[in-house]
Design a protein around this motif. Structure first.
Motif, mmCIF file in Angstrom:
data_model
loop_
_atom_site.group_PDB
_atom_site.id
_atom_site.type_symbol
_atom_site.label_atom_id
_atom_site.label_comp_id
_atom_site.label_asym_id
_atom_site.label_seq_id
_atom_site.Cartn_x
_atom_site.Cartn_y
_atom_site.Cartn_z
ATOM 1 N N ALA A 146 16.471 -9.935 20.413
ATOM 2 C CA ALA A 146 16.469 -9.033 19.257
ATOM 3 C C ALA A 146 15.144 -9.109 18.516
ATOM 4 C CB ALA A 146 17.614 -9.400 18.329
ATOM 5 N N PRO A 147 14.675 -7.971 18.010
ATOM 6 C CA PRO A 147 13.476 -8.003 17.168
ATOM 7 C C PRO A 147 13.775 -8.718 15.852
ATOM 8 C CG PRO A 147 14.328 -5.754 17.411
ATOM 9 C CD PRO A 147 15.188 -6.626 18.234
ATOM 10 N N PRO A 148 12.749 -9.232 15.216
ATOM 11 C CA PRO A 148 12.976 -10.011 13.990
ATOM 12 C C PRO A 148 13.558 -9.154 12.874
ATOM 13 C CG PRO A 148 10.642 -9.623 14.335
ATOM 14 C CD PRO A 148 11.332 -9.154 15.563
ATOM 15 N N VAL A 149 14.518 -9.714 12.164
ATOM 16 C CA VAL A 149 15.047 -9.037 10.987
ATOM 17 C C VAL A 149 14.070 -9.232 9.834
ATOM 18 C CG1 VAL A 149 16.981 -8.898 9.382
ATOM 19 C CG2 VAL A 149 17.380 -9.521 11.783
ATOM 20 N N GLU A 150 13.620 -10.467 9.742
ATOM 21 C CA GLU A 150 12.661 -10.779 8.683
ATOM 22 C C GLU A 150 11.341 -11.166 9.341
ATOM 23 O OE1 GLU A 150 12.876 -13.616 4.876
ATOM 24 O OE2 GLU A 150 14.811 -13.024 5.764
ATOM 25 N N LEU A 151 10.396 -10.246 9.305
ATOM 26 C CA LEU A 151 9.127 -10.450 9.997
ATOM 27 C C LEU A 151 8.307 -11.534 9.314
ATOM 28 C CD1 LEU A 151 7.667 -8.934 12.359
ATOM 29 C CD2 LEU A 151 6.345 -7.804 10.578
ATOM 30 N N THR A 152 7.807 -12.495 10.106
ATOM 31 C CA THR A 152 6.960 -13.519 9.508
ATOM 32 C C THR A 152 5.794 -13.854 10.433
ATOM 33 O OG1 THR A 152 6.811 -15.836 8.888
ATOM 34 C CG2 THR A 152 8.598 -15.254 10.363
ATOM 35 N N PHE A 153 4.633 -14.083 9.852
ATOM 36 C CA PHE A 153 3.470 -14.472 10.646
ATOM 37 C C PHE A 153 3.183 -15.959 10.499
ATOM 38 C CE2 PHE A 153 2.916 -9.923 10.043
ATOM 39 C CZ PHE A 153 2.703 -9.529 11.353
ATOM 40 N N GLU A 154 4.068 -16.616 9.748
ATOM 41 C CA GLU A 154 3.914 -18.048 9.510
ATOM 42 C C GLU A 154 3.754 -18.847 10.814
ATOM 43 O OE1 GLU A 154 3.172 -21.221 7.330
ATOM 44 O OE2 GLU A 154 3.344 -19.183 6.535
ATOM 45 N N PRO A 155 4.576 -18.579 11.862
ATOM 46 C CA PRO A 155 4.421 -19.350 13.110
ATOM 47 C C PRO A 155 3.019 -19.229 13.709
ATOM 48 C CG PRO A 155 6.463 -18.094 13.167
ATOM 49 C CD PRO A 155 5.719 -17.659 11.943
ATOM 50 N N TRP A 156 2.444 -18.045 13.628
ATOM 51 C CA TRP A 156 1.094 -17.850 14.177
ATOM 52 C C TRP A 156 0.079 -18.692 13.409
ATOM 53 C CZ3 TRP A 156 -0.648 -14.586 18.208
ATOM 54 C CH2 TRP A 156 0.371 -13.900 18.869
ATOM 55 N N ILE A 157 0.206 -18.668 12.093
ATOM 56 C CA ILE A 157 -0.744 -19.435 11.285
ATOM 57 C C ILE A 157 -0.590 -20.929 11.571
ATOM 58 C CG2 ILE A 157 -1.378 -20.026 8.899
ATOM 59 C CD1 ILE A 157 -0.241 -17.126 8.228
ATOM 60 N N ARG A 158 0.676 -21.354 11.647
ATOM 61 C CA ARG A 158 0.934 -22.760 11.932
ATOM 62 C C ARG A 158 0.417 -23.145 13.320
ATOM 63 N NH1 ARG A 158 3.154 -27.178 10.911
ATOM 64 N NH2 ARG A 158 4.596 -27.888 12.506
ATOM 65 N N ALA A 159 0.661 -22.295 14.288
ATOM 66 C CA ALA A 159 0.221 -22.588 15.660
ATOM 67 C C ALA A 159 -1.295 -22.687 15.716
ATOM 68 C CB ALA A 159 0.708 -21.507 16.619
ATOM 69 N N TRP A 160 -1.940 -21.830 14.973
ATOM 70 C CA TRP A 160 -3.401 -21.785 15.035
ATOM 71 C C TRP A 160 -4.036 -22.968 14.308
ATOM 72 C CZ3 TRP A 160 -7.100 -19.835 17.840
ATOM 73 C CH2 TRP A 160 -8.408 -19.805 17.349
#
Lengths: 297, 305
Positions: free
Chosen positions: B68-82
């Motif tokens: 399923a596509p995200p209900v609540e879009l967040t870019f936090e994982p990308w920032i954390r991963a980077w």
């Protein structure tokens, strides 16, 4: 151009020889030298450091009595066989379909080939996630109402290898498709015209005319897939780490662990020599077919 | 044969031969597009799941459906991963691995192509006695499993003081890229008209002049193919990275594996997938931008020219 080349004196062609020095060093020092070194040291009892005493075939006897090695070889045999069959079948099928003058050919080709651009590490990790029983495909199907649906190959030692194969096929079939497509398009269109004039159905033309004509492509593809199968390492590391237990161990990982983890060098040398022997069994018939008889260049 | 009015297609890889499609909505077409659609799902599913997972928060992953596509879009994982996920030694994210991979890939690509192109040129136009022996060893050597040669290479690099050093890793990539690249360039230079080479010789041009002024510019497409081939291969390498570099210099693939397969701490699947995507981004971009050249590279490398 052999006449030009043969008239050159040693000095006149000096630049070419200098330019070829890296190749000569690679061929002699690395490919011949290092390989022989490993084979020779596989007959010693080296442990932490290379050296020790000459023990003949003792390392090989020990190797073939090691459970982990036997499991690794068996796994590789199963993986290799299924990988060869499925990637050839799927690859050819994809190529044959794409060759039907379909619409959006480029789009489909891009879709089928993109996994090949990704590393085995990425491939292994994403399939580890997809096959995760708690959150992955199994959970998704269960949430649709099929409560007893079970699909968790990575946590089942009898099935883990098939989970790796699914990922391996995802990564590699695009390449096979490309090679097969190049082969199909190398077939003269007159062949197709003739078979259509004679009213031969397309599937028969494929099986009895086109595939036999593509023999060189099949042989090359076979050799390439086999060579990459024997090297199988990163994918297993990323996807399963060899587990559960020892159930997805492979020879390349055995070698790495013997050399760099458990400091049992001679076992690593013996195991890698066995890998070399396996490759030789593939390469020699191929080299004979490819180069034997005709002189090139 | 009434439908054979169109001019015969050229034999390029882009042109299809074989039977022409009939009506738009025949059984045959339904079967063909059905199979294609089904297979496309298999190939696209992983990247879809990667992207979707990386844009969700952990609670949503635990509750919801992986597809399923995200209900609540967040870019936090990308920032954390980077920038802040732990890669084993430090917790500075995968950006350090990204930089390491760039530092490893760029010189390796440049050096391996420089060496192999000159080598292929020498082998095709300036052949000398014994050249073919070395070349044959080189091509057969390409099939030897790396595991067979790796330990003596460790010893050699240690002896010359390059073990664990960037230069050592670059050297290893150059050596193992040589068979395929030499083959590519040799075959490419073989196709150069002999007259051109002879004319340059008569005008007094030497080995390097002919290479730099005439052959290399003509082989430009092959250089592009080689760059694509090598940068993808070296970026994706794992084995050499583990063996020939030290933990602070680990390439992205190694760090990525450490992040995801670490046994410590809570598993953050969204961060893992963001990191995975980040490390796949470079080869994927190369692939999508280069298109047919990528195909040409792997096909030329695979099917002996």
């Amino acid at each position: 151009m052999p006449d030009i080349a043969s008239r050159r004196s040693l000095v006149k062609n000096l630049n070419a020889k200098i330019a070829a020095i890296p190749m000569m060093l690679t061929a002699t020092v690395v490919f011949v030298g290092c390989t022989l070194w490993t084979v020779v040291y596989s007959f010693t009892n080296s442990r932490l450091l290379p050296g020790g005493d000459w023990v003949g075939l003792a390392q090989y006897e020990r190797l073939w009595g090691t459970r982990r090695w036997l499991i690794s070889v068996e796994n590789l045999a199963i993986y290799g066989f299924l990988m060869l069959v499925f990637s050839l079948v799927i690859g050819f099928l994809l190529a044959a379909i794409i060759d039907q003058r379909i619409r959006f050919e480029d789009a489909f080709r891009t879709i089928f080939l993109y996994p090949y651009a990704l590393s085995f590490i990425v491939t292994g990790l994403v399939w580890q996630w997809l096959l995760n029983p708690e959150f992955g495909i199994q959970a998704a199907v269960r949430s649709m109402g099929f409560e007893t649906f079970a699909f968790d190959p990575l946590y089942n030692s009898d099935l883990v290898l098939y989970g790796v194969i699914v990922a391996g096929l995802w990564h590699g079939t695009g390449l096979v498709m490309c090679l097969m497509l190049a082969g199909l398009r190398g077939i003269d269109e007159d062949v197709w015209k003739a078979s259509r004039v004679d009213g031969i159905p397309a599937w028969k033309t494929y099986i009895f005319i086109v595939i036999p004509m593509m023999r060189p492509v099949f042989v090359t593809t076979l050799v390439l897939i086999t060579a990459s199968i024997i090297k199988l390492y990163d994918l297993v590391i990323a996807q399963t780490g060899g587990g559960p237990g020892l159930s997805s161990e492979v020879p390349a990982k055995f070698v790495f662990d013997a050399m760099f983890v458990s400091q049992n060098l001679a076992q690593g040398f013996a195991a890698s020599t066995m890998m070399l022997v396996a490759v030789i069994f593939v390469i020699i018939p191929w080299a004979y077919l490819e180069f034997g008889g005709k002189k090139r260049g | 044969m009434a439908d054979q009015t169109a001019p015969a297609p050229s034999r390029g890889i882009a042109e299809a031969v074989g039977p022409r499609p009939r009506r738009a909505l025949s059984v045959r077409n339904i079967v063909i597009y059905g199979i294609l659609a089904l297979l496309s799902v298999y190939y696209l599913l992983p990247i879809w799941v990667m992207i979707m997972t990386s844009l969700k928060g952990m609670p949503e992953i635990q509750m919801g459906n992986i597809f399923a596509p995200p209900v609540e879009l967040t870019f936090e994982p990308w920032i954390r991963a980077w920038s802040s996920v732990c890669t084993g030694l430090t917790c500075e994210g995968i950006s350090t691995g990204f930089l390491n991979s760039v530092i490893i890939t760029v010189p390796s690509v440049v050096l391996s192509i420089a060496v192999a192109s000159v080598n292929g040129y020498a082998l095709s136009l300036w052949r000398f006695r014994g050249a073919n022996v070395f070349f044959t060893i080189l091509i057969i050597g390409a099939f030897i499993p790396y595991q067979v040669m790796i330990y003596p290479i460790v010893i050699i690099l240690r002896e010359i003081g390059l073990y664990g050093d960037l230069a050592g890793l670059v050297l290893v990539h150059t050596v193992f890229g040589m068979p395929i690249l030499t083959l590519l360039f040799r075959n490419d230079f073989y196709s150069v008209p002999e007259e051109l080479f002879m004319a340059a010789r008569i005008d007094g041009a030497g080995f390097w002049t002919i290479f730099l002024k005439i052959m290399a510019p003509m082989a430009l497409p092959m250089f592009v193919v080689a760059v694509i081939l090598q940068s993808t291969a070296i970026w994706n390498d794992f084995l050499f990275g583990v063996i020939f570099s030290t933990p602070q210099n680990y390439p992205m693939t190694v760090q990525l594996n450490n992040i995801v397969n670490s046994v410590q701490g809570v598993r953050e699947y969204n961060v893992n997938m963001a990191a995975t995507l980040l490390s796949g981004l470079v080869p994927l971009t190369i692939y999508l931008v280069s298109g047919k050249l990528f195909v040409r590279g792997i096909a030329a490398g695979a099917v002996k020219g």
